[in-house]
Motif scaffolding. Structure first.
Motif, PDB file in Angstrom:
ATOM      1  N   ASN A  17       0.814  -1.330  -0.077  1.00 32.23           N
ATOM      2  CA  ASN A  17       0.020  -0.097   0.035  1.00 32.23           C
ATOM      3  C   ASN A  17       0.928   1.046   0.121  1.00 32.23           C
ATOM      4  OD1 ASN A  17      -1.741   1.987   0.254  1.00 32.23           O
ATOM      5  ND2 ASN A  17      -2.826   1.384   2.162  1.00 32.23           N
ATOM      6  N   PRO A  18       1.065   1.739  -1.211  1.00 30.78           N
ATOM      7  CA  PRO A  18       1.968   3.029  -1.248  1.00 30.78           C
ATOM      8  C   PRO A  18       1.427   4.205  -0.566  1.00 30.78           C
ATOM      9  CG  PRO A  18       1.477   1.858  -3.408  1.00 30.78           C
ATOM     10  CD  PRO A  18       0.747   1.344  -2.597  1.00 30.78           C
ATOM     11  N   ASN A  19       0.137   4.207  -0.428  1.00 31.69           N
ATOM     12  CA  ASN A  19      -0.608   5.279   0.286  1.00 31.69           C
ATOM     13  C   ASN A  19      -0.025   5.336   1.712  1.00 31.69           C
ATOM     14  OD1 ASN A  19      -1.835   5.995  -1.989  1.00 31.69           O
ATOM     15  ND2 ASN A  19      -3.449   4.463  -1.762  1.00 31.69           N
ATOM     16  N   ILE A  20       0.677   4.484   2.542  1.00 32.22           N
ATOM     17  CA  ILE A  20       0.772   4.479   3.924  1.00 32.22           C
ATOM     18  C   ILE A  20       2.224   5.507   3.972  1.00 32.22           C
ATOM     19  CG2 ILE A  20      -0.105   2.443   4.565  1.00 32.22           C
ATOM     20  CD1 ILE A  20       2.884   1.215   4.664  1.00 32.22           C
ATOM     21  N   ALA A  21       2.904   5.990   2.793  1.00 29.98           N
ATOM     22  CA  ALA A  21       4.265   6.897   2.741  1.00 29.98           C
ATOM     23  C   ALA A  21       3.990   7.959   3.673  1.00 29.98           C
ATOM     24  CB  ALA A  21       4.420   7.099   1.603  1.00 29.98           C
ATOM     25  N   PRO A  22       2.680   8.634   3.574  1.00 30.77           N
ATOM     26  CA  PRO A  22       2.610   9.988   4.384  1.00 30.77           C
ATOM     27  C   PRO A  22       2.658   9.625   5.731  1.00 30.77           C
ATOM     28  CG  PRO A  22       0.911   9.986   2.291  1.00 30.77           C
ATOM     29  CD  PRO A  22       1.939   8.708   2.458  1.00 30.77           C
ATOM     30  N   VAL A  23       1.823   8.604   6.223  1.00 34.20           N
ATOM     31  CA  VAL A  23       1.929   8.062   7.662  1.00 34.20           C
ATOM     32  C   VAL A  23       3.260   7.902   8.151  1.00 34.20           C
ATOM     33  CG1 VAL A  23       1.168   6.314   9.170  1.00 34.20           C
ATOM     34  CG2 VAL A  23      -0.462   7.097   7.566  1.00 34.20           C
ATOM     35  N   LEU A  24       4.135   7.046   7.286  1.00 33.28           N
ATOM     36  CA  LEU A  24       5.582   6.912   7.782  1.00 33.28           C
ATOM     37  C   LEU A  24       6.071   8.177   7.917  1.00 33.28           C
ATOM     38  CD1 LEU A  24       6.129   3.490   5.734  1.00 33.28           C
ATOM     39  CD2 LEU A  24       5.279   3.783   8.120  1.00 33.28           C
ATOM     40  N   MET A  25       6.220   9.255   6.788  1.00 32.72           N
ATOM     41  CA  MET A  25       7.093  10.299   6.778  1.00 32.72           C
ATOM     42  C   MET A  25       6.263  11.105   8.003  1.00 32.72           C
ATOM     43  SD  MET A  25       8.818  10.554   3.996  1.00 32.72           S
ATOM     44  CE  MET A  25       9.177  12.077   3.510  1.00 32.72           C
ATOM     45  N   GLU A  26       5.192  11.026   8.413  1.00 35.29           N
ATOM     46  CA  GLU A  26       4.654  12.044   9.356  1.00 35.29           C
ATOM     47  C   GLU A  26       5.301  11.722  10.866  1.00 35.29           C
ATOM     48  OE1 GLU A  26       0.740  11.728  11.967  1.00 35.29           O
ATOM     49  OE2 GLU A  26       0.097  12.103   9.694  1.00 35.29           O
ATOM     50  N   ILE A  27       5.704  10.260  11.047  1.00 34.78           N
ATOM     51  CA  ILE A  27       6.319   9.920  12.353  1.00 34.78           C
ATOM     52  C   ILE A  27       7.813  10.108  12.380  1.00 34.78           C
ATOM     53  CG2 ILE A  27       4.206   8.759  12.879  1.00 34.78           C
ATOM     54  CD1 ILE A  27       5.706   6.258  12.488  1.00 34.78           C
ATOM     55  N   GLY A  28       8.503  10.570  11.234  1.00 36.65           N
ATOM     56  CA  GLY A  28       9.799  10.727  11.123  1.00 36.65           C
ATOM     57  C   GLY A  28      10.559   9.853  10.363  1.00 36.65           C
ATOM     58  N   MET A  29       9.696   8.542   9.655  1.00 37.10           N
ATOM     59  CA  MET A  29      10.610   7.742   8.635  1.00 37.10           C
ATOM     60  C   MET A  29      10.738   8.506   7.157  1.00 37.10           C
ATOM     61  SD  MET A  29       8.699   4.347   9.741  1.00 37.10           S
ATOM     62  CE  MET A  29       8.176   3.924  11.458  1.00 37.10           C
ATOM     63  N   HIS A  30      11.764   9.046   7.102  1.00 35.02           N
ATOM     64  CA  HIS A  30      11.950  10.058   6.035  1.00 35.02           C
ATOM     65  C   HIS A  30      12.715   9.320   5.107  1.00 35.02           C
ATOM     66  CE1 HIS A  30      10.084  13.555   7.588  1.00 35.02           C
ATOM     67  NE2 HIS A  30      10.707  13.372   8.826  1.00 35.02           N
ATOM     68  N   CYS A  31      13.291   8.294   5.327  1.00 33.52           N
ATOM     69  CA  CYS A  31      14.102   7.422   4.376  1.00 33.52           C
ATOM     70  C   CYS A  31      13.477   6.073   3.847  1.00 33.52           C
ATOM     71  CB  CYS A  31      15.557   7.027   5.309  1.00 33.52           C
ATOM     72  SG  CYS A  31      16.816   6.386   4.130  1.00 33.52           S
ATOM     73  N   LEU A  32      12.444   6.222   3.408  1.00 31.16           N
ATOM     74  CA  LEU A  32      11.752   5.305   2.906  1.00 31.16           C
ATOM     75  C   LEU A  32      12.175   4.521   1.745  1.00 31.16           C
ATOM     76  CD1 LEU A  32       7.924   6.822   2.828  1.00 31.16           C
ATOM     77  CD2 LEU A  32       9.193   5.611   4.774  1.00 31.16           C
ATOM     78  N   GLY A  33      13.221   5.172   1.162  1.00 32.35           N
ATOM     79  CA  GLY A  33      13.976   4.277  -0.111  1.00 32.35           C
ATOM     80  C   GLY A  33      15.255   3.686   0.464  1.00 32.35           C
ATOM     81  N   CYS A  34      15.690   3.872   1.778  1.00 36.28           N
ATOM     82  CA  CYS A  34      17.109   3.543   2.110  1.00 36.28           C
ATOM     83  C   CYS A  34      17.015   1.904   2.021  1.00 36.28           C
ATOM     84  CB  CYS A  34      17.329   3.896   3.613  1.00 36.28           C
ATOM     85  SG  CYS A  34      17.406   5.655   3.722  1.00 36.28           S
ATOM     86  N   PRO A  35      18.181   1.593   1.968  1.00 34.06           N
ATOM     87  CA  PRO A  35      18.532  -0.006   2.072  1.00 34.06           C
ATOM     88  C   PRO A  35      17.825  -0.765   3.495  1.00 34.06           C
ATOM     89  CG  PRO A  35      20.577   1.050   1.147  1.00 34.06           C
ATOM     90  CD  PRO A  35      19.513   2.057   1.583  1.00 34.06           C
ATOM     91  N   SER A  36      18.304   0.229   4.331  1.00 31.53           N
ATOM     92  CA  SER A  36      17.531  -0.629   5.656  1.00 31.53           C
ATOM     93  C   SER A  36      15.942  -0.512   5.686  1.00 31.53           C
ATOM     94  CB  SER A  36      17.924   0.553   6.928  1.00 31.53           C
ATOM     95  OG  SER A  36      17.441   1.756   6.845  1.00 31.53           O
ATOM     96  N   ALA A  37      15.549   0.181   5.089  1.00 32.28           N
ATOM     97  CA  ALA A  37      13.863   0.307   4.913  1.00 32.28           C
ATOM     98  C   ALA A  37      13.268  -1.236   4.199  1.00 32.28           C
ATOM     99  CB  ALA A  37      13.347   1.229   3.810  1.00 32.28           C
ATOM    100  N   GLN A  38      14.470  -1.833   3.418  1.00 31.92           N
ATOM    101  CA  GLN A  38      14.019  -3.073   2.740  1.00 31.92           C
ATOM    102  C   GLN A  38      14.369  -4.149   3.712  1.00 31.92           C
ATOM    103  OE1 GLN A  38      12.831  -2.811  -0.179  1.00 31.92           O
ATOM    104  NE2 GLN A  38      13.083  -0.763  -0.033  1.00 31.92           N
ATOM    105  N   GLY A  39      15.001  -4.170   4.861  1.00 30.84           N
ATOM    106  CA  GLY A  39      14.923  -5.370   5.871  1.00 30.84           C
ATOM    107  C   GLY A  39      14.500  -5.039   7.219  1.00 30.84           C
ATOM    108  N   GLU A  40      14.205  -3.607   7.448  1.00 36.81           N
ATOM    109  CA  GLU A  40      13.634  -3.287   8.850  1.00 36.81           C
ATOM    110  C   GLU A  40      12.112  -3.459   8.862  1.00 36.81           C
ATOM    111  OE1 GLU A  40      15.130   0.423  11.685  1.00 36.81           O
ATOM    112  OE2 GLU A  40      13.953   0.925   9.878  1.00 36.81           O
TER     113      GLU A  40
END
Length: 63
Positions: A17-40
């Motif tokens: 669900n790509p629409n959750i990106a704003p929810v994640l950004m709102e709580i401080g998860m600004h590195c959604l494309g980072c390598p860590s995002a793929q395993g965290e």
């Protein structure tokens, strides 16, 4: 559509669900494309950002 759980990685959750990106950004998860995002998982990311995982899951479910 697959379910998003606390054990879902950030990358998988965004694929589901790509629409959750704003929810994640709102709580401080600004590195959604980072390598860590793929395993965290969402639960791990919530812990790192000082957010209650259950609260995060409720916000995601509301999208």
């Amino acid at each position: 559509m697959a379910d998003i759980t606390k054990n879902t990685t950030i990358g998988e959750a965004l694929s589901i669900n790509p629409n959750i990106a704003p929810v994640l950004m709102e709580i401080g998860m600004h590195c959604l494309g980072c390598p860590s995002a793929q395993g965290e998982t969402l639960e791990e990311a919530a812990m790192v950002h000082g957010i209650d995982a259950e609260e995060l899951m409720q916000k995601i479910a509301a999208v």
